[in-house]
Design a protein around this motif. Structure first.
Motif, PDB file in Angstrom:
ATOM      1  N   SER A 189       0.806  -1.220   0.000  1.00  0.00           N
ATOM      2  CA  SER A 189       0.000   0.000   0.000  1.00  0.00           C
ATOM      3  C   SER A 189       0.837   1.268   0.000  1.00  0.00           C
ATOM      4  N   VAL A 190       2.164   1.124   0.062  1.00  0.00           N
ATOM      5  CA  VAL A 190       3.052   2.288   0.122  1.00  0.00           C
ATOM      6  C   VAL A 190       3.460   2.696  -1.289  1.00  0.00           C
ATOM      7  N   PRO A 191       3.183   3.943  -1.691  1.00  0.00           N
ATOM      8  CA  PRO A 191       3.578   4.397  -3.031  1.00  0.00           C
ATOM      9  C   PRO A 191       5.080   4.234  -3.244  1.00  0.00           C
ATOM     10  N   LEU A 192       5.464   3.930  -4.454  1.00  0.00           N
ATOM     11  CA  LEU A 192       6.845   3.700  -4.880  1.00  0.00           C
ATOM     12  C   LEU A 192       7.413   2.410  -4.287  1.00  0.00           C
ATOM     13  N   PHE A 193       7.400   2.293  -2.956  1.00  0.00           N
ATOM     14  CA  PHE A 193       7.914   1.066  -2.342  1.00  0.00           C
ATOM     15  C   PHE A 193       7.064  -0.135  -2.730  1.00  0.00           C
ATOM     16  N   GLY A 194       5.783   0.110  -3.071  1.00  0.00           N
ATOM     17  CA  GLY A 194       4.902  -0.966  -3.478  1.00  0.00           C
ATOM     18  C   GLY A 194       5.402  -1.723  -4.701  1.00  0.00           C
ATOM     19  N   ALA A 195       6.296  -1.076  -5.492  1.00  0.00           N
ATOM     20  CA  ALA A 195       6.857  -1.750  -6.660  1.00  0.00           C
ATOM     21  C   ALA A 195       7.741  -2.927  -6.257  1.00  0.00           C
ATOM     22  N   LEU A 196       8.252  -2.904  -5.023  1.00  0.00           N
ATOM     23  CA  LEU A 196       9.099  -3.997  -4.538  1.00  0.00           C
ATOM     24  C   LEU A 196       8.292  -5.061  -3.804  1.00  0.00           C
ATOM     25  N   ALA A 197       6.985  -4.840  -3.693  1.00  0.00           N
ATOM     26  CA  ALA A 197       6.125  -5.782  -2.979  1.00  0.00           C
ATOM     27  C   ALA A 197       5.597  -6.849  -3.929  1.00  0.00           C
ATOM     28  N   THR A 198       5.399  -8.044  -3.411  1.00  0.00           N
ATOM     29  CA  THR A 198       4.821  -9.132  -4.198  1.00  0.00           C
ATOM     30  C   THR A 198       3.351  -9.336  -3.855  1.00  0.00           C
ATOM     31  N   GLY A 199       2.857  -8.530  -2.932  1.00  0.00           N
ATOM     32  CA  GLY A 199       1.455  -8.589  -2.512  1.00  0.00           C
ATOM     33  C   GLY A 199       1.201  -7.460  -1.544  1.00  0.00           C
ATOM     34  N   GLN A 200      -0.017  -7.350  -1.080  1.00  0.00           N
ATOM     35  CA  GLN A 200      -0.360  -6.278  -0.146  1.00  0.00           C
ATOM     36  C   GLN A 200       0.464  -6.367   1.130  1.00  0.00           C
TER      37      GLN A 200
ATOM     38  N   LEU B 125      27.861  -2.150  14.691  1.00  0.00           N
ATOM     39  CA  LEU B 125      27.527  -2.757  13.402  1.00  0.00           C
ATOM     40  C   LEU B 125      26.636  -3.978  13.600  1.00  0.00           C
ATOM     41  N   LEU B 126      26.956  -4.792  14.601  1.00  0.00           N
ATOM     42  CA  LEU B 126      26.124  -5.961  14.895  1.00  0.00           C
ATOM     43  C   LEU B 126      24.717  -5.549  15.306  1.00  0.00           C
ATOM     44  N   LEU B 127      24.617  -4.483  16.103  1.00  0.00           N
ATOM     45  CA  LEU B 127      23.304  -3.977  16.508  1.00  0.00           C
ATOM     46  C   LEU B 127      22.497  -3.546  15.292  1.00  0.00           C
ATOM     47  N   ALA B 128      23.152  -2.860  14.366  1.00  0.00           N
ATOM     48  CA  ALA B 128      22.472  -2.423  13.153  1.00  0.00           C
ATOM     49  C   ALA B 128      22.000  -3.617  12.330  1.00  0.00           C
ATOM     50  N   VAL B 129      22.834  -4.653  12.239  1.00  0.00           N
ATOM     51  CA  VAL B 129      22.465  -5.856  11.484  1.00  0.00           C
ATOM     52  C   VAL B 129      21.268  -6.551  12.123  1.00  0.00           C
ATOM     53  N   VAL B 130      21.278  -6.658  13.441  1.00  0.00           N
ATOM     54  CA  VAL B 130      20.177  -7.318  14.153  1.00  0.00           C
ATOM     55  C   VAL B 130      18.867  -6.564  13.932  1.00  0.00           C
ATOM     56  N   VAL B 131      18.904  -5.250  14.073  1.00  0.00           N
ATOM     57  CA  VAL B 131      17.684  -4.449  13.894  1.00  0.00           C
ATOM     58  C   VAL B 131      17.214  -4.521  12.452  1.00  0.00           C
ATOM     59  N   GLY B 132      18.138  -4.386  11.503  1.00  0.00           N
ATOM     60  CA  GLY B 132      17.762  -4.474  10.091  1.00  0.00           C
ATOM     61  C   GLY B 132      17.157  -5.817   9.745  1.00  0.00           C
ATOM     62  N   ALA B 133      17.750  -6.893  10.265  1.00  0.00           N
ATOM     63  CA  ALA B 133      17.221  -8.227   9.999  1.00  0.00           C
ATOM     64  C   ALA B 133      15.854  -8.414  10.641  1.00  0.00           C
ATOM     65  N   ALA B 134      15.672  -7.896  11.859  1.00  0.00           N
ATOM     66  CA  ALA B 134      14.379  -8.013  12.542  1.00  0.00           C
ATOM     67  C   ALA B 134      13.285  -7.309  11.754  1.00  0.00           C
ATOM     68  N   VAL B 135      13.610  -6.158  11.187  1.00  0.00           N
ATOM     69  CA  VAL B 135      12.622  -5.418  10.388  1.00  0.00           C
ATOM     70  C   VAL B 135      12.287  -6.177   9.110  1.00  0.00           C
ATOM     71  N   ALA B 136      13.325  -6.634   8.401  1.00  0.00           N
ATOM     72  CA  ALA B 136      13.105  -7.294   7.111  1.00  0.00           C
ATOM     73  C   ALA B 136      12.396  -8.636   7.273  1.00  0.00           C
ATOM     74  N   VAL B 137      12.841  -9.428   8.220  1.00  0.00           N
ATOM     75  CA  VAL B 137      12.254 -10.747   8.426  1.00  0.00           C
ATOM     76  C   VAL B 137      10.863 -10.628   9.034  1.00  0.00           C
ATOM     77  N   GLY B 138      10.612  -9.517   9.739  1.00  0.00           N
ATOM     78  CA  GLY B 138       9.353  -9.353  10.437  1.00  0.00           C
ATOM     79  C   GLY B 138       8.156  -9.041   9.566  1.00  0.00           C
ATOM     80  N   VAL B 139       8.369  -8.784   8.274  1.00  0.00           N
ATOM     81  CA  VAL B 139       7.236  -8.493   7.382  1.00  0.00           C
ATOM     82  C   VAL B 139       6.237  -9.641   7.435  1.00  0.00           C
ATOM     83  N   PRO B 140       4.933  -9.412   7.640  1.00  0.00           N
ATOM     84  CA  PRO B 140       4.229  -8.120   7.762  1.00  0.00           C
ATOM     85  C   PRO B 140       3.844  -7.789   9.202  1.00  0.00           C
TER      86      PRO B 140
END
Length: 489
Positions: A63-74, A125-140
């Motif tokens: 549902s996010v404009p522009l970023f929705g192009a990277l989505a495979t579904g809602q 750097l490890l903290l950044a990786v953990v947070v980034g991974a939590a966000v990405a893997v956490g979809v939706p």
């Protein structure tokens, strides 16, 4: 068979606690920024709004404009979407650390004790990786969206200070000028978001069932606590509406407990005795430095009261039968509880507890309290006031980002004006509690929240009068105590 007990003032109090928790999350950042940076930040409501919209990147990426192009579904993303979300979360963490003092902060200069530069950088750097991974893997998951909102608004808020507010403060801009500037920032954030998302309403997507400690919990379905006062004692029954059952007698009983009046007297005496004992003991142990304690006498008393009430209430509970006719009870009421809203209260309490520990137990907290009392004197004594200022804005941004997501969950919608409508209650809470006291602001927030929800329940007015009722309470309190509930200069 009688009908279910009606909801009334007790249920409104419970709703007011939820409202007060969200107001407190926003008002804390508002008070921190004003007391240290001296900015009456009228853009703070828009920070909440931005946080709510950022969470959509994770919760409903389609549902996010522009970023929705990277989505495979809602509610799903492809590899490109995972990479973008990972970078947003990870780089957001590194940006927060960089804002604390540039490259030296990334090497650990903000730590209580200076660590080896390489070790600090690897940890960051490890903290950044953990947070980034939590966000990405956490979809939706909405909770991963909440994490991303906290991180990114934690970057946006200090950037407004660094790019805009600091320029005016360096020129000794007056308070009225800073107010106008904050209104300008507010318009930029609101209409900038509207230009991207449009003016329509969105909502978060939540699964009706969540797995909690191995049990399926219907987080979006109401639970009902039916409370009866009878001639022989008190009775409490929990009923679960589940995914499809109705609110009345169709809901499923989970458990029923009762207390005779003698047991209630014993329970009350034990709880009061333990509470007073904890208060007196902690006050004696703290000596003359009660205000400097992380767990002071008052907090020790509150914790003891809650824990002892729950534990002793469970141990002394007996079995009872729910009254069947109106003649069987003196009074009955119903608490309509949503697990999701209880999670909101829990998150708010955890955040406020974390802030309390930071203020009382860390060098940064000590520096923030000193800067709030007298910024010029703090600078003379060697405190890095620039770092304190950045840390203050970061904390305000993190709280605002989380509060925005919680507000969107409570309202069941996300619009560009949701933060603006909460801005007045937040300012009311800050003024009511005492503008330079974080603890006063928290108390003021719950007073405002209770006034909003209890007020329109008691008075013959509609939901549109919730905010005016809160301001009536504000005026009454300030007429009696102009410095606010706690006060502070």
């Amino acid at each position: 068979m009688i009908v279910s007990p009606p909801t009334g003032i007790p249920n409104a109090v419970l709703t007011g606690i939820v409202t007060g928790s969200i107001i407190a999350m926003g008002a804390i950042g508002l008070a921190l920024v004003y007391s240290i940076a001296e900015v009456p930040n009228f853009a703070h409501g828009e920070l909440l709004m931005v946080g709510a919209f950022i969470a959509l990147f994770v919760n409903k990426p389609g549902s996010v404009p522009l970023f929705g192009a990277l989505a495979t579904g809602q509610r799903s993303v492809g590899i490109g979407g995972f990479v973008v979300l990972f970078l947003l979360g990870g780089l957001g963490v590194l940006a927060i650390l960089y804002l604390l003092g540039g490259r030296s902060a990334l090497r650990g200069s903000w730590w209580p004790k200076q660590p080896p530069a390489g070790v600090a950088f690897v940890v960051h750097l490890l903290l950044a990786v953990v947070v980034g991974a939590a966000v990405a893997v956490g979809v939706p998951s909405i909770w991963a969206g909440l994490l991303l909102a906290a991180v990114l608004v934690g970057v946006i808020a200090p950037l407004t200070e660094k790019i805009i507010y600091r320029k005016f403060r360096d020129k000794d801009a007056e308070l009225a000028t800073m107010l106008i500037v904050s209104l300008g920032v507010s318009f930029i954030l609101r209409f900038g978001t509207q230009a991207i998302y449009g003016g329509g309403s969105r909502n978060f997507a939540l699964p009706p069932v969540s797995e909690i400690f191995g049990s399926a919990v219907y987080v979006t379905a109401a639970k009902f606590f039916d409370f009866y006062v009878t001639a022989s004692g008190l009775i409490l029954q929990l009923r679960d509406s589940g995914p499809t059952a109705g609110e009345g007698l169709n809901s499923v009983p989970v458990f029923t407990v009762g207390y005779s009046w003698p047991v209630i007297v014993v329970l009350s005496l034990l709880v009061i005795g333990l509470t007073v004992g904890a208060f007196v003991y902690r006050k004696r142990m703290a000596g003359g430095y009660t205000e400097a304690q992380t767990i002071g006498p008052k907090l020790a008393g509150v914790i003891t009261f809650v824990v002892s009430l729950i534990v002793l209430g469970w141990l002394l509970a007996g079995s009872r039968t729910v009254p069947q006719t109106a003649a069987d009870f003196v009074y009955a009421t119903r608490f309509r509880v949503f697990p999701l809203k209880m999670f909101i209260v829990l998150i708010a309490l955890l955040m406020m507890t974390s802030l309390h520990v930071l203020l009382q137990e860390t060098k940064l907290g000590t520096a923030m309290r000193a800067s709030s009392d007298n910024l010029s004197l703090a600078k003379v004594t060697g405190i890095n006031t620039d770092r304190v200022m950045m840390a203050t804005w970061i904390i305000a941004g993190v709280f605002a980002g989380i509060a925005g997501v919680l507000l969107g969950l409570t309202l069941a919608r996300v619009q560009v004006n949701i933060g603006f409508f909460l801005l007045l209650p937040m300012f009311a809470a800050v003024i009511l509690g005492g503008i330079r006291s974080i603890y006063g602001v928290i108390i003021g927030s719950y007073v405002v929240g209770l006034a909003m929800d209890v007020g329109f329940t008691v008075l013959p007015v509609g939901n549109n009068y919730r905010v005016p009722i809160a301001f009536v309470v504000l005026f009454i309190v300030l007429l009696v105590k102009p410095e606010g509930i706690v006060g502070g200069n």
